[in-house]
Design an enzyme around this catalytic site. Structure first.
Site, PDB file in Angstrom:
ATOM      1  N   ASP A   9       0.797  -1.238   0.000  1.00  0.00           N
ATOM      2  CA  ASP A   9       0.000   0.000   0.000  1.00  0.00           C
ATOM      3  C   ASP A   9       0.831   1.291   0.000  1.00  0.00           C
ATOM      4  OD1 ASP A   9      -1.887  -1.981   0.261  1.00  0.00           O
ATOM      5  OD2 ASP A   9      -2.743  -1.279   2.140  1.00  0.00           O
ATOM      6  N   ASP A  47      -4.472  -0.720  -1.650  1.00  0.00           N
ATOM      7  CA  ASP A  47      -5.762  -0.581  -0.996  1.00  0.00           C
ATOM      8  C   ASP A  47      -6.684   0.056  -2.042  1.00  0.00           C
ATOM      9  OD1 ASP A  47      -6.856  -1.106   1.588  1.00  0.00           O
ATOM     10  OD2 ASP A  47      -6.878   1.036   2.060  1.00  0.00           O
ATOM     11  N   HIS A  49     -10.633   0.860  -2.551  1.00  0.00           N
ATOM     12  CA  HIS A  49     -12.001   0.852  -2.016  1.00  0.00           C
ATOM     13  C   HIS A  49     -12.994   1.502  -2.972  1.00  0.00           C
ATOM     14  CE1 HIS A  49     -10.337  -0.436   1.758  1.00  0.00           C
ATOM     15  NE2 HIS A  49      -9.772   0.723   2.046  1.00  0.00           N
ATOM     16  N   HIS A  53     -17.222   3.020   0.888  1.00  0.00           N
ATOM     17  CA  HIS A  53     -16.800   1.759   1.535  1.00  0.00           C
ATOM     18  C   HIS A  53     -17.130   1.798   3.031  1.00  0.00           C
ATOM     19  CE1 HIS A  53     -13.786  -1.300   2.965  1.00  0.00           C
ATOM     20  NE2 HIS A  53     -14.299  -1.913   1.914  1.00  0.00           N
ATOM     21  N   HIS A  82     -10.350   7.045   1.934  1.00  0.00           N
ATOM     22  CA  HIS A  82      -9.003   6.935   1.379  1.00  0.00           C
ATOM     23  C   HIS A  82      -8.982   5.885   0.279  1.00  0.00           C
ATOM     24  CE1 HIS A  82      -9.289   3.693   4.315  1.00  0.00           C
ATOM     25  NE2 HIS A  82      -8.406   3.037   3.570  1.00  0.00           N
ATOM     26  N   LYS A 107      -6.869  -4.921  -2.980  1.00  0.00           N
ATOM     27  CA  LYS A 107      -7.622  -5.474  -1.841  1.00  0.00           C
ATOM     28  C   LYS A 107      -8.526  -4.406  -1.264  1.00  0.00           C
ATOM     29  CE  LYS A 107      -3.843  -4.435   1.299  1.00  0.00           C
ATOM     30  NZ  LYS A 107      -4.556  -3.467   2.142  1.00  0.00           N
ATOM     31  N   CYS A 152      -1.630  -2.633   7.821  1.00  0.00           N
ATOM     32  CA  CYS A 152      -1.621  -3.608   6.724  1.00  0.00           C
ATOM     33  C   CYS A 152      -0.326  -4.400   6.611  1.00  0.00           C
ATOM     34  CB  CYS A 152      -1.966  -2.910   5.412  1.00  0.00           C
ATOM     35  SG  CYS A 152      -3.697  -2.383   5.364  1.00  0.00           S
TER      36      CYS A 152
HETATM   37  C1  VGL Z   1      -4.488   0.739   5.724  1.00  0.00           C
HETATM   38  C2  VGL Z   1      -5.953   1.736   7.149  1.00  0.00           C
HETATM   39  C3  VGL Z   1      -6.980   1.546   6.262  1.00  0.00           C
HETATM   40  C4  VGL Z   1      -3.081   0.310   5.434  1.00  0.00           C
HETATM   41  C5  VGL Z   1      -5.499   0.528   4.813  1.00  0.00           C
HETATM   42  O1  VGL Z   1      -2.726   0.130   4.258  1.00  0.00           O
HETATM   43  O2  VGL Z   1      -2.304   0.149   6.406  1.00  0.00           O
HETATM   44  N1  VGL Z   1      -4.715   1.332   6.883  1.00  0.00           N
HETATM   45  N2  VGL Z   1      -6.745   0.935   5.089  1.00  0.00           N
HETATM   46 ZN    ZN Z   2      -8.226   1.022   3.530  1.00  0.00          ZN
END
Ligand code: VGL
Ligand code: ZN
Length: 203
Positions: A9, A47, A49, A53, A82, A107, A152
């Site tokens: 990410d 990430d 979404h 979401h 985000h 994801k 993550c």
């Molecule tokens: C993440 C919060 C929400 C990450 C992803 O990539 O760590 N953190 N979505």
């Molecule tokens: Zn996320």
């Protein structure tokens, strides 16, 4: 057998100025690029979404970002909006050598379920397909870098270890959100699961 580098990410929204900025998130890009250059198998995760979401606080009446809530029956932190699919914030950091990736894994695309780990959704059951990809590439070890270390990256490392991959996290290639002691907790969990916490290459 090979070690795969999994870059978690490393997207604009997780870097300073982004919607869910991780302090110093962009500072890891040069090291991550160096590691990508040397890795036998190169995976980037994103990430990704859909708008609205359920992990977004705005999708829950009366909730604010960083409150806790339920997403797909799982209790977790609710986040600012985000990494919405197709937006600039969901793009990889502009200096990340995404061209070097063998595989890009998205994801968190199911509207009602979040996905921290690169291997399983937050229900802990629904696979992303990464295990099959790595196994079929002859991978038996995984090195992880990226954002956020305490969310993550940690979830991915814990799953990698649980799935039987020799697993290390290259700490200088990560940055954490670190709210309410989340970083210390994540580091302890990874150590307890046999994940090697690696200080990285000598510079
Ligand atoms: C993440 C919060 C929400 C990450 C992803 O990539 O760590 N953190 N979505
Ligand atoms: Zn996320």
């Amino acid at each position: 057998m090979h070690e795969a580098l999994v870059v978690v990410d490393l997207q604009t929204d997780f870097c300073p100025g982004g919607a869910l900025a991780v302090p110093g998130g962009d500072a890891i890009v040069p090291l991550v690029n160096r590691l990508l250059g040397d890795a036998a198998v190169r995976v980037l995760t994103a990430d990704w979404h859909p708008p609205g979401h359920r992990s977004f606080a705005a999708a829950h009446a009366g909730k604010r970002p960083f409150d806790r809530g339920f997403v797909g029956g799982v209790e977790q932190v609710l986040w600012p909006e985000h990494c919405v699919q197709g937006t600039d914030g969901a793009a990889f950091h502009p200096r990340l050598r995404a061209d070097l990736a063998d595989m890009i894994l998205r994801k968190g695309f199911r509207p009602g379920l979040d996905s921290y780990s690169a291997f399983f959704e937050n229900d802990r059951i629904t696979p992303t397909g990464l295990k099959g990809y790595l196994t079929s590439r002859g991978v038996d070890a995984v090195a992880l870098v990226g954002l956020a270390l305490d969310v993550c990256v940690a979830a991915s490392a814990l799953d990698a270890a649980r799935l039987g991959f020799r697993t290390r996290v290259v700490l200088p290639g990560c940055r954490a959100i670190d709210r309410d002691g989340s970083l210390a907790k994540a580091l302890a969990a990874m150590r307890g699961a046999g994940v090697r916490l690696d200080d990285g290459p000598a510079t």
